[in-house]
Design an enzyme around this catalytic site. Structure first.
Site, PDB file in Angstrom:
ATOM      1  N   SER A   9       0.857  -1.193   0.000  1.00 19.10           N
ATOM      2  CA  SER A   9       0.000   0.000   0.000  1.00 19.10           C
ATOM      3  C   SER A   9       0.891   1.240   0.000  1.00 19.10           C
ATOM      4  CB  SER A   9      -0.882   0.013   1.247  1.00 19.10           C
ATOM      5  OG  SER A   9      -1.330   1.334   1.471  1.00 19.10           O
ATOM      6  N   HIS A  34      -0.740  -0.866  -4.453  1.00 21.04           N
ATOM      7  CA  HIS A  34      -2.110  -0.583  -3.982  1.00 21.04           C
ATOM      8  C   HIS A  34      -2.233   0.895  -3.634  1.00 21.04           C
ATOM      9  CE1 HIS A  34      -5.841  -1.774  -1.824  1.00 21.04           C
ATOM     10  NE2 HIS A  34      -5.458  -0.965  -0.867  1.00 21.04           N
ATOM     11  N   ASP A  36      -4.328   3.777  -2.015  1.00 23.90           N
ATOM     12  CA  ASP A  36      -5.436   4.037  -1.079  1.00 23.90           C
ATOM     13  C   ASP A  36      -5.928   5.466  -1.241  1.00 23.90           C
ATOM     14  OD1 ASP A  36      -3.867   1.888   1.239  1.00 23.90           O
ATOM     15  OD2 ASP A  36      -5.859   1.614   0.369  1.00 23.90           O
ATOM     16  N   MET A  38      -8.533   8.223  -0.395  1.00 26.63           N
ATOM     17  CA  MET A  38      -9.490   8.474   0.688  1.00 26.63           C
ATOM     18  C   MET A  38      -9.996   9.916   0.613  1.00 26.63           C
ATOM     19  SD  MET A  38      -7.617   6.653   3.914  1.00 26.63           S
ATOM     20  CE  MET A  38      -6.944   4.990   3.770  1.00 26.63           C
ATOM     21  N   HIS A  67      -7.781   1.599  -4.800  1.00 25.41           N
ATOM     22  CA  HIS A  67      -8.773   1.275  -3.754  1.00 25.41           C
ATOM     23  C   HIS A  67      -9.483   2.575  -3.398  1.00 25.41           C
ATOM     24  CE1 HIS A  67      -9.482  -0.194   0.652  1.00 25.41           C
ATOM     25  NE2 HIS A  67     -10.611  -0.079  -0.028  1.00 25.41           N
ATOM     26  N   MET A  69     -11.726   4.642  -1.492  1.00 25.91           N
ATOM     27  CA  MET A  69     -12.490   4.776  -0.256  1.00 25.91           C
ATOM     28  C   MET A  69     -13.136   6.166  -0.274  1.00 25.91           C
ATOM     29  SD  MET A  69      -9.750   2.929   2.235  1.00 25.91           S
ATOM     30  CE  MET A  69      -8.455   3.221   1.048  1.00 25.91           C
ATOM     31  N   MET A 138     -11.848  -6.218   3.585  1.00 27.77           N
ATOM     32  CA  MET A 138     -11.139  -5.342   4.517  1.00 27.77           C
ATOM     33  C   MET A 138     -10.994  -6.054   5.853  1.00 27.77           C
ATOM     34  SD  MET A 138     -10.352  -2.739   2.823  1.00 27.77           S
ATOM     35  CE  MET A 138      -9.611  -1.835   4.186  1.00 27.77           C
ATOM     36  N   ASP A 177      -7.074  -6.850   2.959  1.00 33.63           N
ATOM     37  CA  ASP A 177      -6.424  -5.539   3.094  1.00 33.63           C
ATOM     38  C   ASP A 177      -6.551  -5.011   4.518  1.00 33.63           C
ATOM     39  OD1 ASP A 177      -7.059  -2.300   1.467  1.00 33.63           O
ATOM     40  OD2 ASP A 177      -5.407  -3.033   2.721  1.00 33.63           O
TER      41      ASP A 177
END
Ligand code: DX5
Ligand code: ZN
Length: 229
Positions: A9, A34, A36, A38, A67, A69, A138, A177
């Site tokens: 990540s 990966h 992330d 957000m 990913h 979010m 998750m 994850d």
């Protein structure tokens, strides 16, 4: 026996030297990176958005999984459907119309992925399972790296693996994850995961990413020798 993919990540990486980090991750034997993303609304933290992903995608030497979010990610599929991004993964909980978003990702030429927060039942993805290429379980409550692995995630991974097997969906990647390290890796692989996201463990273990990948692969190798086929 499918190869277990390791996806560091980037959230735990040093953003001052991302280009070198990619080279290091590739050399270490990682398979994906990966990302992330957000928004501070779906999760209580803000990381980075499409502008950073656009720049990272320019020098990425490994395939990227985004990913997302973020609330209602369908609004941003086109922004993240960048060269180098192979998987776009959205949260079931963040989509009012999940099936539509999954179709949007597929139409953008990317692998559609769906992510489930720890408490979200696996039944919430049963009707889109045939339309996705990636499921992300998750094993922490999303928003931060460095959290403890939630133990009941193992049973959840097994449940998703059973659903995939029951439908003959053997090409769908099953990711986990959050809190993944050399101790957790064999448990989740034994449960049916074949894509491991790891952030704080991989970037903080002494010896760096190369050592972390070696330990994870050794731990998996051992369990596969004696454990799940
Ligand atoms: C959490 C993120 C994870 C996290 C993984 O919301 O989705 O990808 O960064 O980091 P570790 O491995 O430290 O839990
Ligand atoms: Zn993540």
């Amino acid at each position: 026996m499918k190869k277990v993919l390791i996806a560091p990540s980037l959230m735990s990486a040093d953003f001052a030297s991302l280009k070198d980090t990619f080279d290091e991750l590739k050399k270490a034997g990682c398979d994906y990176v990966h990302l992330d993303v957000m928004d501070g609304a779906f999760v209580p933290n803000i990381t980075f958005g499409q502008m950073v992903v656009r720049n990272v995608a320019r020098f990425a030497t490994l395939p990227l999984d985004a990913h997302l979010m973020i609330e209602e990610p369908g609004r941003y599929v086109a922004d993240f459907a960048l060269p180098g991004v192979r998987i776009i993964c959205v949260h079931v909980e963040a989509c009012r119309h999940l099936d539509r978003v999954v179709q949007q990702i597929a139409e953008a030429g990317k692998v559609p992925g769906v992510a489930l927060n720890p408490a979200t039942p696996v039944s919430s993805i049963e009707w889109v399972l045939d339309r996705v290429g990636f499921v992300l379980v998750m094993s922490v409550n999303p928003g931060f790296g460095g959290q403890e692995f939630i133990g009941y995630s193992v049973g959840k991974i097994e449940a998703v693996r059973r659903m995939l097997d029951a439908r003959g969906l053997k090409d769908v990647i099953l990711g986990v994850d959050g809190g993944v390290n050399e101790r957790v890796a064999p448990q989740v692989v034994n449960a049916g995961a074949d894509f491991l996201v790891t952030g704080s463990y991989l970037f903080n273990v002494r010896g760096g990413p190369a050592e972390a990948v070696k330990r994870i692969r050794r731990a998996i190798g051992k369990t596969r020798a004696g454990g799940r086929t």
